[in-house]
Each structure stands twice: as structure tokens, then as C-alpha cells.
Design a protein around this motif. Structure first.
Motif, PDB file in Angstrom:
ATOM      1  N   GLU A  58      40.305  47.789 -15.098  1.00  0.00           N
ATOM      2  CA  GLU A  58      39.294  48.437 -13.868  1.00  0.00           C
ATOM      3  C   GLU A  58      38.044  48.471 -14.635  1.00  0.00           C
ATOM      4  O   GLU A  58      37.047  47.233 -12.970  1.00  0.00           O
ATOM      5  N   ARG A  59      37.454  46.686 -16.059  1.00  0.00           N
ATOM      6  CA  ARG A  59      36.227  46.392 -15.417  1.00  0.00           C
ATOM      7  C   ARG A  59      36.606  44.891 -14.715  1.00  0.00           C
ATOM      8  O   ARG A  59      36.031  44.411 -14.545  1.00  0.00           O
ATOM      9  N   PHE A  60      37.810  44.177 -15.430  1.00  0.00           N
ATOM     10  CA  PHE A  60      38.368  42.902 -14.334  1.00  0.00           C
ATOM     11  C   PHE A  60      39.445  42.934 -13.383  1.00  0.00           C
ATOM     12  O   PHE A  60      39.317  42.222 -12.980  1.00  0.00           O
ATOM     13  N   ASN A  61      39.289  43.978 -13.241  1.00  0.00           N
ATOM     14  CA  ASN A  61      40.602  44.221 -11.153  1.00  0.00           C
ATOM     15  C   ASN A  61      41.686  43.377 -11.164  1.00  0.00           C
ATOM     16  O   ASN A  61      42.061  42.825 -11.127  1.00  0.00           O
ATOM     17  N   THR A  62      42.209  43.327 -13.221  1.00  0.00           N
ATOM     18  CA  THR A  62      43.335  42.991 -13.061  1.00  0.00           C
ATOM     19  C   THR A  62      44.388  43.746 -13.839  1.00  0.00           C
ATOM     20  O   THR A  62      44.624  45.156 -14.113  1.00  0.00           O
ATOM     21  N   GLY A  63      46.081  43.156 -12.950  1.00  0.00           N
ATOM     22  CA  GLY A  63      46.448  44.724 -13.279  1.00  0.00           C
ATOM     23  C   GLY A  63      47.688  44.194 -14.656  1.00  0.00           C
ATOM     24  O   GLY A  63      47.785  41.649 -14.905  1.00  0.00           O
ATOM     25  N   PHE A  64      48.477  44.235 -15.025  1.00  0.00           N
ATOM     26  CA  PHE A  64      49.823  43.885 -15.862  1.00  0.00           C
ATOM     27  C   PHE A  64      51.397  45.243 -15.497  1.00  0.00           C
ATOM     28  O   PHE A  64      51.074  45.724 -15.575  1.00  0.00           O
ATOM     29  N   CYS A  65      52.047  44.695 -15.674  1.00  0.00           N
ATOM     30  CA  CYS A  65      53.811  45.126 -15.091  1.00  0.00           C
ATOM     31  C   CYS A  65      54.380  45.882 -16.193  1.00  0.00           C
ATOM     32  O   CYS A  65      53.532  45.829 -17.669  1.00  0.00           O
ATOM     33  N   ARG A  66      54.754  46.788 -15.304  1.00  0.00           N
ATOM     34  CA  ARG A  66      55.698  47.495 -16.697  1.00  0.00           C
ATOM     35  C   ARG A  66      56.303  46.222 -17.930  1.00  0.00           C
ATOM     36  O   ARG A  66      56.090  46.991 -19.288  1.00  0.00           O
ATOM     37  N   GLU A  67      56.381  45.477 -17.488  1.00  0.00           N
ATOM     38  CA  GLU A  67      57.517  44.823 -18.802  1.00  0.00           C
ATOM     39  C   GLU A  67      56.021  43.860 -20.171  1.00  0.00           C
ATOM     40  O   GLU A  67      56.442  44.234 -21.305  1.00  0.00           O
ATOM     41  N   CYS A  68      54.535  43.927 -19.070  1.00  0.00           N
ATOM     42  CA  CYS A  68      53.438  43.510 -19.702  1.00  0.00           C
ATOM     43  C   CYS A  68      53.408  44.703 -21.016  1.00  0.00           C
ATOM     44  O   CYS A  68      53.206  44.544 -22.151  1.00  0.00           O
ATOM     45  N   CYS A  69      53.459  45.908 -20.297  1.00  0.00           N
ATOM     46  CA  CYS A  69      52.950  47.162 -21.215  1.00  0.00           C
ATOM     47  C   CYS A  69      54.156  47.383 -22.287  1.00  0.00           C
ATOM     48  O   CYS A  69      53.337  47.995 -23.224  1.00  0.00           O
ATOM     49  N   GLU A  70      55.347  47.311 -21.812  1.00  0.00           N
ATOM     50  CA  GLU A  70      56.275  48.088 -23.352  1.00  0.00           C
ATOM     51  C   GLU A  70      56.747  46.302 -24.030  1.00  0.00           C
ATOM     52  O   GLU A  70      57.125  47.106 -24.879  1.00  0.00           O
ATOM     53  N   CYS A  71      55.541  45.298 -22.979  1.00  0.00           N
ATOM     54  CA  CYS A  71      55.351  44.284 -24.716  1.00  0.00           C
ATOM     55  C   CYS A  71      56.730  43.261 -24.555  1.00  0.00           C
ATOM     56  O   CYS A  71      58.080  43.286 -26.065  1.00  0.00           O
ATOM     57  N   LEU A  72      57.566  43.816 -23.224  1.00  0.00           N
ATOM     58  CA  LEU A  72      58.938  42.952 -23.096  1.00  0.00           C
ATOM     59  C   LEU A  72      59.172  42.059 -23.544  1.00  0.00           C
ATOM     60  O   LEU A  72      60.280  41.170 -24.194  1.00  0.00           O
ATOM     61  N   SER A  73      58.177  40.651 -22.680  1.00  0.00           N
ATOM     62  CA  SER A  73      58.631  39.646 -22.958  1.00  0.00           C
ATOM     63  C   SER A  73      57.914  38.341 -24.031  1.00  0.00           C
ATOM     64  O   SER A  73      56.862  39.788 -24.344  1.00  0.00           O
ATOM     65  N   ASP A  74      58.448  37.883 -24.445  1.00  0.00           N
ATOM     66  CA  ASP A  74      58.493  37.444 -25.691  1.00  0.00           C
ATOM     67  C   ASP A  74      56.532  36.648 -25.519  1.00  0.00           C
ATOM     68  O   ASP A  74      56.223  36.525 -26.665  1.00  0.00           O
ATOM     69  N   ASP A  75      56.589  36.530 -23.963  1.00  0.00           N
ATOM     70  CA  ASP A  75      55.305  35.311 -24.477  1.00  0.00           C
ATOM     71  C   ASP A  75      53.994  35.791 -24.023  1.00  0.00           C
ATOM     72  O   ASP A  75      52.703  35.939 -24.245  1.00  0.00           O
ATOM     73  N   HIS A  76      53.933  37.509 -23.133  1.00  0.00           N
ATOM     74  CA  HIS A  76      52.912  38.519 -22.761  1.00  0.00           C
ATOM     75  C   HIS A  76      53.248  40.109 -23.323  1.00  0.00           C
ATOM     76  O   HIS A  76      54.459  40.312 -23.013  1.00  0.00           O
ATOM     77  N   CYS A  77      51.806  40.374 -23.731  1.00  0.00           N
ATOM     78  CA  CYS A  77      51.301  41.655 -23.184  1.00  0.00           C
ATOM     79  C   CYS A  77      50.494  41.907 -22.730  1.00  0.00           C
ATOM     80  O   CYS A  77      49.526  41.251 -22.756  1.00  0.00           O
ATOM     81  N   ALA A  78      50.448  43.348 -22.196  1.00  0.00           N
ATOM     82  CA  ALA A  78      49.060  43.484 -22.099  1.00  0.00           C
ATOM     83  C   ALA A  78      48.721  44.018 -22.628  1.00  0.00           C
ATOM     84  O   ALA A  78      48.390  44.800 -24.117  1.00  0.00           O
ATOM     85  N   GLU A  79      47.152  43.493 -22.229  1.00  0.00           N
ATOM     86  CA  GLU A  79      45.952  43.400 -23.196  1.00  0.00           C
ATOM     87  C   GLU A  79      44.545  43.627 -23.262  1.00  0.00           C
ATOM     88  O   GLU A  79      45.050  42.709 -22.006  1.00  0.00           O
ATOM     89  N   CYS A  80      43.527  43.977 -23.598  1.00  0.00           N
ATOM     90  CA  CYS A  80      42.104  44.350 -23.063  1.00  0.00           C
ATOM     91  C   CYS A  80      41.976  42.304 -23.100  1.00  0.00           C
ATOM     92  O   CYS A  80      42.150  41.285 -23.766  1.00  0.00           O
TER      93      CYS A  80
END
Ligand SMILES: [Zn+2]
Length: 74
Positions: free
Chosen positions: A16-38
Motif C-alpha cells: 500500500e505504501r509503494f503501490n506495488t504488487g507481487f504475483c502469486r508466484e512471488c508470494c509463494e516464493c516459487l521462482s528462485d530469483d524473486h520473492c514478495a518482500e517489503c
């Protein structure tokens, strides 16, 4: 809104602060390069207590460490 790391994907969680989103894959940390994080965990964020990305990070730490001692960021 699209994922910050994957512009071709729809965001599943939104900062909400940066108005930036992460996809489901990032949320579940499925791709090795990207995870959802602050994006800016060092600085105060008034949305943090209700931040879904923060919650995702916390749950990931818990599942990785097997303990619930992960301190929430302030
Ligand atoms: Zn993504």
C-alpha cells in the motif's frame, strides 16, 4: 495491478505504501530469483501492521525456520 518482478502477471498482494504488487508466484516464493518482500523494511510504514506482504514474509520465515520467533518489522 501487475507484479513488480513480473510485469506480465497480475499482482496477488499489494504494497500500500509503494503501490506495488507481487504475483502469486512471488508470494509463494516459487521462482528462485524473486520473492514478495517489503520494499523498504528499514523505514517506518503506517500500513505495516496490516500489510499482506509483511505477513507473507513472516509466514515464510516461520515455515523455513520451523519456529514462530520471527520478529515483525516495526
Ligand atoms: Zn512475480
Amino acid at each position: 495491478m501487475q507484479c513488480r518482478n513480473h510485469p506480465d502477471r497480475e499482482a496477488a498482494a499489494v504494497c500500500e505504501r509503494f503501490n506495488t504488487g507481487f504475483c502469486r508466484e512471488c508470494c509463494e516464493c516459487l521462482s528462485d530469483d524473486h520473492c514478495a518482500e517489503c520494499i523498504d523494511p528499514q523505514n517506518y510504514c503506517k500500513f505495516r501492521t496490516q500489510c499482506i506482504i509483511q505477513e507473507i514474509e513472516r509466514e515464510r520465515r516461520v515455515s523455513e525456520n520451523g519456529v514462530a520467533n520471527a520478529e515483525p518489522l516495526r
